[in-house]
Motif scaffolding. Structure first.
Motif, mmCIF file in Angstrom:
data_model
loop_
_atom_site.group_PDB
_atom_site.id
_atom_site.type_symbol
_atom_site.label_atom_id
_atom_site.label_comp_id
_atom_site.label_asym_id
_atom_site.label_seq_id
_atom_site.Cartn_x
_atom_site.Cartn_y
_atom_site.Cartn_z
ATOM 1 N N GLU A 1 54.050 -18.354 9.225
ATOM 2 C CA GLU A 1 53.123 -17.516 8.477
ATOM 3 C C GLU A 1 51.904 -18.353 8.100
ATOM 4 O OE1 GLU A 1 51.171 -14.982 7.527
ATOM 5 O OE2 GLU A 1 53.115 -13.943 7.330
ATOM 6 N N CYS A 2 50.764 -17.972 8.629
ATOM 7 C CA CYS A 2 49.540 -18.735 8.360
ATOM 8 C C CYS A 2 48.659 -18.088 7.302
ATOM 9 C CB CYS A 2 48.749 -18.921 9.657
ATOM 10 S SG CYS A 2 49.601 -19.972 10.853
ATOM 11 N N TYR A 3 49.073 -16.922 6.798
ATOM 12 C CA TYR A 3 48.334 -16.226 5.761
ATOM 13 C C TYR A 3 46.933 -15.844 6.259
ATOM 14 C CZ TYR A 3 52.408 -17.631 3.185
ATOM 15 O OH TYR A 3 53.705 -17.813 2.823
ATOM 16 N N ILE A 4 46.068 -15.452 5.348
ATOM 17 C CA ILE A 4 44.749 -14.957 5.767
ATOM 18 C C ILE A 4 43.837 -16.159 6.000
ATOM 19 C CG2 ILE A 4 42.839 -13.403 5.257
ATOM 20 C CD1 ILE A 4 45.496 -11.979 5.572
ATOM 21 N N ALA A 5 44.134 -16.887 7.025
ATOM 22 C CA ALA A 5 43.383 -18.097 7.378
ATOM 23 C C ALA A 5 43.350 -18.164 8.902
ATOM 24 C CB ALA A 5 44.033 -19.340 6.778
ATOM 25 N N GLU A 6 42.490 -17.340 9.496
ATOM 26 C CA GLU A 6 42.521 -17.171 10.947
ATOM 27 C C GLU A 6 42.125 -18.433 11.702
ATOM 28 O OE1 GLU A 6 42.302 -13.175 9.104
ATOM 29 O OE2 GLU A 6 41.044 -14.972 8.892
ATOM 30 N N GLN A 7 41.265 -19.264 11.104
ATOM 31 C CA GLN A 7 40.922 -20.521 11.772
ATOM 32 C C GLN A 7 42.141 -21.430 11.845
ATOM 33 O OE1 GLN A 7 36.498 -21.749 10.837
ATOM 34 N NE2 GLN A 7 37.397 -20.920 8.980
ATOM 35 N N GLN A 8 42.871 -21.519 10.739
ATOM 36 C CA GLN A 8 44.084 -22.328 10.742
ATOM 37 C C GLN A 8 45.138 -21.728 11.660
ATOM 38 O OE1 GLN A 8 44.911 -25.506 9.074
ATOM 39 N NE2 GLN A 8 46.245 -25.103 10.820
ATOM 40 N N SER B 1 48.854 -13.977 16.371
ATOM 41 C CA SER B 1 48.467 -12.578 16.265
ATOM 42 C C SER B 1 47.809 -12.272 14.934
ATOM 43 C CB SER B 1 49.701 -11.684 16.443
ATOM 44 O OG SER B 1 49.360 -10.322 16.419
ATOM 45 N N THR B 2 46.801 -11.404 14.988
ATOM 46 C CA THR B 2 46.185 -10.813 13.808
ATOM 47 C C THR B 2 45.438 -9.572 14.283
ATOM 48 O OG1 THR B 2 44.767 -11.213 11.878
ATOM 49 C CG2 THR B 2 44.052 -12.194 13.956
ATOM 50 N N PHE B 3 44.696 -8.917 13.376
ATOM 51 C CA PHE B 3 43.875 -7.793 13.804
ATOM 52 C C PHE B 3 42.816 -8.312 14.786
ATOM 53 C CE2 PHE B 3 44.344 -4.582 10.065
ATOM 54 C CZ PHE B 3 45.717 -4.684 10.156
ATOM 55 N N ALA B 4 42.512 -7.500 15.784
ATOM 56 C CA ALA B 4 41.524 -7.905 16.785
ATOM 57 C C ALA B 4 40.204 -8.294 16.137
ATOM 58 C CB ALA B 4 41.311 -6.776 17.787
ATOM 59 N N ALA B 5 39.812 -7.562 15.098
ATOM 60 C CA ALA B 5 38.528 -7.819 14.444
ATOM 61 C C ALA B 5 38.488 -9.203 13.803
ATOM 62 C CB ALA B 5 38.257 -6.749 13.386
ATOM 63 N N PHE B 6 39.635 -9.692 13.343
ATOM 64 C CA PHE B 6 39.636 -10.917 12.559
ATOM 65 C C PHE B 6 39.676 -12.179 13.404
ATOM 66 C CE2 PHE B 6 41.917 -8.116 9.235
ATOM 67 C CZ PHE B 6 40.718 -7.474 8.953
ATOM 68 N N PHE B 7 39.902 -12.046 14.699
ATOM 69 C CA PHE B 7 39.781 -13.216 15.566
ATOM 70 C C PHE B 7 38.339 -13.717 15.627
ATOM 71 C CE2 PHE B 7 43.936 -12.284 17.752
ATOM 72 C CZ PHE B 7 44.489 -13.542 17.530
ATOM 73 N N THR B 8 37.386 -12.872 15.245
ATOM 74 C CA THR B 8 35.996 -13.332 15.245
ATOM 75 C C THR B 8 35.810 -14.506 14.301
ATOM 76 O OG1 THR B 8 35.413 -11.672 13.578
ATOM 77 C CG2 THR B 8 35.077 -11.072 15.879
ATOM 78 N N ARG B 9 36.578 -14.555 13.226
ATOM 79 C CA ARG B 9 36.480 -15.688 12.299
ATOM 80 C C ARG B 9 36.885 -16.998 12.964
ATOM 81 N NH1 ARG B 9 36.650 -14.958 6.545
ATOM 82 N NH2 ARG B 9 36.477 -12.770 5.936
ATOM 83 N N ALA B 10 37.754 -16.916 13.951
ATOM 84 C CA ALA B 10 38.299 -18.121 14.583
ATOM 85 C C ALA B 10 37.740 -18.341 15.982
ATOM 86 C CB ALA B 10 39.817 -18.013 14.652
ATOM 87 N N TYR B 11 36.632 -17.674 16.302
ATOM 88 C CA TYR B 11 36.177 -17.704 17.692
ATOM 89 C C TYR B 11 35.813 -19.111 18.154
ATOM 90 C CZ TYR B 11 33.978 -16.220 22.033
ATOM 91 O OH TYR B 11 33.664 -16.047 23.355
#
Length: 615
Positions: free
Chosen positions: A353-360, A378-388
């Motif tokens: 569980e990485c929590y709401i930390a998409e870069q991590q 995995s996360t919402f498709a929209a939130f991968f933008t934070r980790a692009y």
């Protein structure tokens, strides 16, 4: 190694950094010189590594988060006997493995660095792999991450500080090279070591403040880090940029430049040395990932059922985890939505569980795959933008990574545009060597989830929130790079290329148009990259008219993937592209598809217009 020899080794690393940058005519020697003593002590007295066996499971990991200090890393490799002096002087030249920033083209480099703020998050993933997956109760490989002070302005670093403490990663040490100067002027806190220590201590880390040029103090700090139990350690070192050469020492404007008089600088540093360092070997440990039971039993769904592809993904992932012991799953606190919770319930020891930390989230996956594990993140498709940027760098790392984005497109309905992934296909198609998949039904999703495991590079799977009809029997196969003809006759007058939620809409439109005397060919392009160009070209040759329908913005998605099939000089069909061109608002899924102009009625209207039958 004794203190006076450590100081000599530090000088050797400085000299070789200056020489490498001078030979290249570019590079970052001053940034290398500040950390030379830190790395000399680490290399000689603390790093456990077999350079002849870079994949030895007991090896430590050294990550240069400040990747621009690559001359220092390569100078360490020379001192360890891994490269020759001649190779060192090929730095930054065409054909050399010694690139401007390190990449895993070199066998002793785990991941590519250079985009600042990434090394420590990846280090968390490396440390997690050893701590939780491989040897939780035995001898652990240590992870050493060299960070610059400038990069501590990046939010991703603080995601890593938070997660590293939460996971009690006492096998992780961050070495902070506080040399005061960034690329353009002083850093935010300059030489205020206490400012850094207070922040890191607040995140739960053990902190040690030292003079980074006092080799005895550095040596003690590393020993203290290795003996600290239950939490990671940050060694915060006061250093001087350009240390040892008066003309550049602590001078602004010298970042990213070879020294103006390298021969004089080498003389000032005491001349060329040829010290060889006998690096400590790794402990004898067993190899990493265990096998599964080897039997893959994917879920099966009956045609006519209505099943969300995210549900099929979750069930298939759990089955894959049973068959393969190397599969690990990471999620960004949305496992009940992405359905990774199915895997977590069956294989809790391999769920993170990485929590709401998409870069991590993505960084940890990159670190784990470097240790031989097969991650699905995995996360919402929209939130991968934070980790692009982490995805982009993962491709440079030659990482094997499975990323799964749920809740894609306007089809999610009432949640509104902030939750809608409408850029993800374009983003992942642009990643070098990537595979992009968008299944439309449950059996297709299950097959593709398993197929991803056999691919290389960055693999992206897009799943859907709502239930969609099961179109294919469980026995159907879906090769990556292929497609499916779900409606086809010899007399087809229009081709519709669709994927995901627009496939059932295209089928409904084709059935409606058939009753009007307009036969329509429907292609399910579940493989968006690589796309099935052969099938598209054959359909275009037959019908001469093409419609693309996608739950995505028009830029870079399915429509662009289709049109690229006609970029070889052959005539392109007359084409209409249906995509989400307006800003969505909250509405039901059916209303969303209608408002976006990608539902069955919109597809049928476009087909009528193309064949000149519009009323």
């Amino acid at each position: 190694m004794q203190d006076h020899l450590l100081s000599e080794l530090g000088q050797q690393l400085r000299v070789d950094s200056v020489r490498a940058a001078a030979a290249a005519g570019s590079g970052h020697p001053t940034s290398s010189m500040s950390a030379a003593d830190l790395m000399a002590v680490l290399l000689a007295n603390h790093l456990r590594y077999d350079f002849e066996q870079p994949r030895h499971p007991g090896n430590d990991h050294l990550v240069f988060s400040k990747g621009h200090a690559s001359p220092l890393l390569y100078s360490m490799f020379k001192a360890a006997g891994a490269i020759s002096d001649e190779e060192l002087l090929t730095f930054r030249k065409l054909g050399s493995l010694l690139e401007g920033h390190p990449t895993p083209r070199l066998p002793w480099v785990d991941v590519a660095t250079g985009s600042l703020g990434q090394g420590l998050p990846v280090g968390v993933g490396l440390a997690l792999a050893h701590k939780r997956l491989e040897r939780p109760d035995g001898a652990n490989s240590r992870v050493w991450v060299l960070c610059g002070d400038s990069e501590l302005a990046e939010g991703s670093v603080w995601e890593a500080f938070e997660h590293g403490c939460y996971e009690h990663l006492d096998n992780l040490t961050a070495i902070i090279d506080v040399n005061r100067l960034g690329q353009h002027g002083p850093t935010r806190h300059e030489w205020d070591l206490g400012a850094y220590a207070r922040r890191m201590h607040a995140f739960g880390w053990h902190t040690i403040e030292i003079d980074g040029h006092d080799v005895a103090a550095v040596d003690r700090a590393y020993g203290e880090a290795a003996s600290t139990v239950g939490r990671p350690t940050a060694i915060i070192a006061h250093t001087v940029k350009g240390r040892g050469v008066a003309s550049v020492e602590n001078r602004e404007g010298m970042h990213g430049k070879p020294l103006p008089n390298p021969e004089e600088a080498v003389a000032e540093l005491g001349g060329v040395r040829e010290m060889a360092v006998p690096v400590l070997g790794p402990p004898a440990v067993s190899a990493g990932p265990p096998p599964g039971d080897g039997h893959l039993s994917l879920p099966r769904f009956d045609p006519g059922e209505r099943v969300a592809t995210r549900d099929a993904f979750g069930q298939a992932l759990a089955a894959l985890g049973t068959a393969r012991g190397d599969v690990v799953v990471l999620d960004g606190e949305v496992g009940d939505s992405t359905r990774t919770e199915f895997f977590a319930k069956e294989h809790p020891e391999r769920f993170f569980e990485c929590y709401i930390a998409e870069q991590q989230l993505v960084a940890a996956a990159v670190g784990m795959q470097a240790c031989g594990w097969l991650p699905y993140a995995s996360t919402f498709a929209a939130f991968f933008t934070r980790a692009y940027d982490f995805v982009r760098m993962a491709a440079i790392s030659r990482a094997d990574l499975n990323l799964v984005g749920s809740h894609a497109g306007v089809a999610i309905g009432e949640d509104g545009p902030s939750q809608m992934g409408l850029e993800d296909l374009a983003a992942f198609r642009a990643v070098h060597g990537s595979t992009v998949l968008y299944p439309c039904d449950a059996n297709q999703t299950a097959q593709l989830t398993a197929a991803m495991a056999e691919q290389s590079g960055i693999r992206y799977l897009r799943t859907t929130r709502g239930r969609t009809p099961v179109l294919y029997p469980p026995s159907e196969r879906f090769p990556i790079g292929g497609s499916k003809l779900v409606r086809a006759t010899d007399g087809d007058r229009v081709t519709v290329a669709a994927a995901g939620v627009t496939v059932p809409e295209a089928i409904a439109a084709a059935d409606r148009l058939a009753g009007e005397g307009i036969p329509v060919r429907v292609i399910d392009l579940y493989s968006v990259k690589p796309v099935d160009a052969q099938t598209l070209r054959a359909a275009a040759e037959l019908t001469g008219r093409l419609i693309t329908a996608e739950d995505h913005h028009p830029e870079g998605g399915l429509g662009d993937a289709v049109l690229e099939a006609f970029c070889d000089g052959r005539p392109a069909p007359r084409t209409v592209r249906l995509a989400v061109r307006t800003m969505p608002v909250s509405a039901t899924p059916e209303q969303q598809l209608s408002e976006a102009g990608i539902d069955a009625e919109a597809i049928a209207a476009a087909a009528r217009e193309l064949v000149g039958a519009a009323t």
